[in-house]
Scaffold this motif. Structure first.
Motif, short mmCIF file in Angstrom:
data_model
loop_
_atom_site.label_atom_id
_atom_site.label_comp_id
_atom_site.label_asym_id
_atom_site.label_seq_id
_atom_site.Cartn_x
_atom_site.Cartn_y
_atom_site.Cartn_z
N THR A 131 0.82 -1.22 0.00
CA THR A 131 0.00 0.00 0.00
C THR A 131 0.86 1.26 0.00
N GLU A 132 2.14 1.10 -0.31
CA GLU A 132 3.04 2.26 -0.33
C GLU A 132 3.86 2.29 -1.62
N VAL A 133 3.16 2.13 -2.74
CA VAL A 133 3.79 2.23 -4.05
C VAL A 133 3.80 3.71 -4.45
N ALA A 186 -1.08 1.45 -4.81
CA ALA A 186 -1.08 0.13 -4.19
C ALA A 186 -0.89 -0.95 -5.25
N ALA A 187 -0.50 -2.13 -4.80
CA ALA A 187 -0.35 -3.30 -5.67
C ALA A 187 -0.69 -4.55 -4.88
N TYR A 193 -0.86 -13.43 -10.66
CA TYR A 193 -1.64 -12.26 -11.05
C TYR A 193 -1.24 -11.07 -10.19
N LYS A 194 -0.85 -10.00 -10.83
CA LYS A 194 -0.50 -8.78 -10.11
C LYS A 194 -1.32 -7.62 -10.65
N PHE A 195 -1.97 -6.90 -9.75
CA PHE A 195 -2.82 -5.78 -10.13
C PHE A 195 -2.33 -4.52 -9.42
N ASN A 196 -2.45 -3.39 -10.13
CA ASN A 196 -1.91 -2.13 -9.63
C ASN A 196 -2.98 -1.04 -9.54
N TYR A 197 -2.84 -0.20 -8.53
CA TYR A 197 -3.73 0.95 -8.37
C TYR A 197 -2.88 2.22 -8.30
N ALA A 198 -3.26 3.22 -9.08
CA ALA A 198 -2.60 4.52 -9.01
C ALA A 198 -3.63 5.57 -8.61
N PRO A 199 -3.26 6.52 -7.75
CA PRO A 199 -4.18 7.59 -7.38
C PRO A 199 -4.35 8.57 -8.54
N CYS A 200 -5.40 9.33 -8.51
CA CYS A 200 -5.62 10.40 -9.50
C CYS A 200 -5.56 9.87 -10.93
N VAL A 253 0.67 11.05 0.75
CA VAL A 253 -0.78 10.86 0.85
C VAL A 253 -1.07 9.37 0.74
N THR A 254 -1.65 8.80 1.77
CA THR A 254 -1.90 7.37 1.79
C THR A 254 -3.19 7.03 1.06
N VAL A 255 -3.32 5.75 0.73
CA VAL A 255 -4.55 5.28 0.07
C VAL A 255 -5.62 5.11 1.15
N GLU A 256 -6.73 5.79 1.00
CA GLU A 256 -7.79 5.73 2.00
C GLU A 256 -8.39 4.32 2.06
N LYS A 257 -8.89 3.97 3.23
CA LYS A 257 -9.37 2.62 3.51
C LYS A 257 -10.44 2.17 2.53
N ASP A 258 -11.43 3.04 2.25
CA ASP A 258 -12.52 2.64 1.35
C ASP A 258 -12.04 2.48 -0.08
N ILE A 259 -11.08 3.33 -0.49
CA ILE A 259 -10.53 3.23 -1.84
C ILE A 259 -9.71 1.95 -1.97
N LEU A 260 -8.95 1.62 -0.93
CA LEU A 260 -8.14 0.39 -0.94
C LEU A 260 -9.04 -0.84 -1.02
N GLU A 261 -10.15 -0.81 -0.29
CA GLU A 261 -11.08 -1.94 -0.33
C GLU A 261 -11.70 -2.10 -1.72
N ASP A 262 -12.07 -0.97 -2.34
CA ASP A 262 -12.63 -1.02 -3.70
C ASP A 262 -11.60 -1.60 -4.67
#
Length: 227
Positions: A123-125, A151-152, A169-176, A203-212
């Motif tokens: 959660t710190e990418v 996150a990844a 399987y690796k999946f990635n999340y980028a903010p904005c 700026v950390t990934v918010e809990k609800d966004i991380l869950e989504d």
């Protein structure tokens, strides 16, 4: 005079264009073996267990903080027609050395077809950019780089009957990354300055966004496993 005032108004209006930044997520990494695809084609409701990082890696507090994500993964599998086994009971069975060697016995005792192993959750990418664009379509460079955490998540799938590797399987999340991205407001600028001066963390990934993100990643995992 009126024409000059109108041109001045247009200049002020254009100079006040809202600026945005956008981060592009890293490419997902997908690999499914033919054996897994064939197995899922003939088994519409496979029995799976989610294996999570060992407690020797995570503290009790960290485990509690992240357990809601494990539940989110299992719920996605349930909604996709999988039978989800209790991971704690599975770990109790697998702790027996005899079972870890004899996979036929392990399959029989746990009544499980697939192990879905959560290899890594990061959660710190760090994503960063020094480019901006405006709502008018203009582009430019910022004074410094803006940074935020993404996150990844990475999974490994194993067919339990013969301990056969079946996919990664690796999946990635980028903010904005969605829509217009993130608006560079004054509060956004001030926050980034505090980060650069090390007075505030990224700026950390918010809990609800991380869950989504985890839910969407699991849904894509299911689709990729079945293709």
């Amino acid at each position: 005079m009126k024409k000059l005032s109108f041109l001045l108004f247009l200049f002020i209006l254009s100079s006040c264009s809202t600026k945005y930044i956008k981060f592009t997520p890293s490419d997902n990494e997908i690999f499914t073996t033919n054996r897994l695809a064939e197995f899922l084609e003939s088994n519409s409701s496979p029995k799976i267990v989610l294996r999570t990082p060992s407690n020797t890696v995570l503290t009790t507090e960290e485990e509690d903080d992240i357990s809601y994500l494990y539940s989110a993964i299992e719920k996605e599998f349930l909604s996709s027609g999988f039978v989800v086994r209790d991971r704690n009971l599975f770990n109790q069975v697998i702790s027996n050395n005899e079972n870890t060697v004899d996979y036929a016995k392990l399959k029989s005792k746990t009544d499980t077809d697939l192990i879905i192993e959560l290899i890594k959750l990061d959660t710190e990418v760090i994503y960063e950019t020094n480019k901006y664009y405006t709502d008018k379509g203009k582009k430019g460079l910022l004074d410094g780089a803006y940074k935020q955490y993404g996150a990844a998540v990475e999974f490994k799938v194993v067919l339990i009957d013969n301990n056969e590797f079946a996919g990664t399987y690796k999946f990635n999340y980028a903010p904005c990354a969605e829509g217009l991205g993130c608006e560079i407001s004054e509060s956004f600028k001030q926050r980034m300055k505090r980060i650069e001066k090390k007075k505030e963390g990224y700026v950390t990934v918010e809990k609800d966004i991380l869950e989504d993100f985890i839910r969407n990643a699991t849904s894509r995992l299911v689709d990729d496993m079945r293709q």
